[in-house]
Design a protein around this motif. Sequence first.
Motif, PDB file in Angstrom:
ATOM      1  N   VAL A   1      47.194  39.305  30.854  1.00  0.00           N
ATOM      2  CA  VAL A   1      47.218  40.374  31.854  1.00  0.00           C
ATOM      3  C   VAL A   1      48.427  41.288  31.636  1.00  0.00           C
ATOM      4  N   SER A   2      49.565  40.700  31.319  1.00  0.00           N
ATOM      5  CA  SER A   2      50.770  41.524  31.143  1.00  0.00           C
ATOM      6  C   SER A   2      50.696  42.377  29.883  1.00  0.00           C
ATOM      7  N   SER A   3      49.853  41.987  28.920  1.00  0.00           N
ATOM      8  CA  SER A   3      49.721  42.783  27.697  1.00  0.00           C
ATOM      9  C   SER A   3      48.789  43.980  27.871  1.00  0.00           C
ATOM     10  N   LEU A   4      48.085  44.048  29.008  1.00  0.00           N
ATOM     11  CA  LEU A   4      47.163  45.158  29.269  1.00  0.00           C
ATOM     12  C   LEU A   4      47.925  46.407  29.705  1.00  0.00           C
TER      13      LEU A   4
ATOM     14  N   GLU B   1      46.995  51.196  33.343  1.00  0.00           N
ATOM     15  CA  GLU B   1      45.861  51.927  33.908  1.00  0.00           C
ATOM     16  C   GLU B   1      44.536  51.169  33.819  1.00  0.00           C
ATOM     17  N   VAL B   2      44.541  49.992  33.207  1.00  0.00           N
ATOM     18  CA  VAL B   2      43.317  49.195  33.073  1.00  0.00           C
ATOM     19  C   VAL B   2      42.988  48.541  34.412  1.00  0.00           C
TER      20      VAL B   2
ATOM     21  N   ALA C   1      49.745  44.154  39.140  1.00  0.00           N
ATOM     22  CA  ALA C   1      50.960  43.596  39.745  1.00  0.00           C
ATOM     23  C   ALA C   1      50.616  42.440  40.686  1.00  0.00           C
ATOM     24  N   GLU C   2      49.546  42.608  41.480  1.00  0.00           N
ATOM     25  CA  GLU C   2      49.146  41.544  42.409  1.00  0.00           C
ATOM     26  C   GLU C   2      48.628  40.321  41.665  1.00  0.00           C
TER      27      GLU C   2
END
Length: 121
Positions: A50-53, A56-57, A73-74
């Motif tokens: 998730v952090s590599s996305l 804006e995805v 972030a959530e």
Amino acid sequence: MSISNEALQKLVQEIETQAILAQQQINVVKTQISVKQREIRMLQLTSSEVSSLPSEVNVYEGVGKMFVFSPIAEVDKRLTAETSELKSDVENLGKKLQYLETTHKNSREHIDQIFKSGGRA
């Protein structure tokens, strides 16, 4: 002073039961630790993905049979909270495992002492 055979047999049986119960609980706790560590690893992998996305995805989380939009972030915040909670659980299970292993070891030592002393108290 010596203990009667009947009392000695009852004492050994009680200690043996305690040792068996401790051993069974040790196996259960080890399994629980293994499951929680696997869950932690899965959460960490999900978090790294998730952090590599890009920001804006759109990210969607499963809720029952549907998917709901959630800001990255959530999602990351939830994954971090779940990971820390699981780590706390693993730590507590580690303490419980240590207690159970000590109980099992002490039970075995008491049985050995009884047999070595030949039933004398």
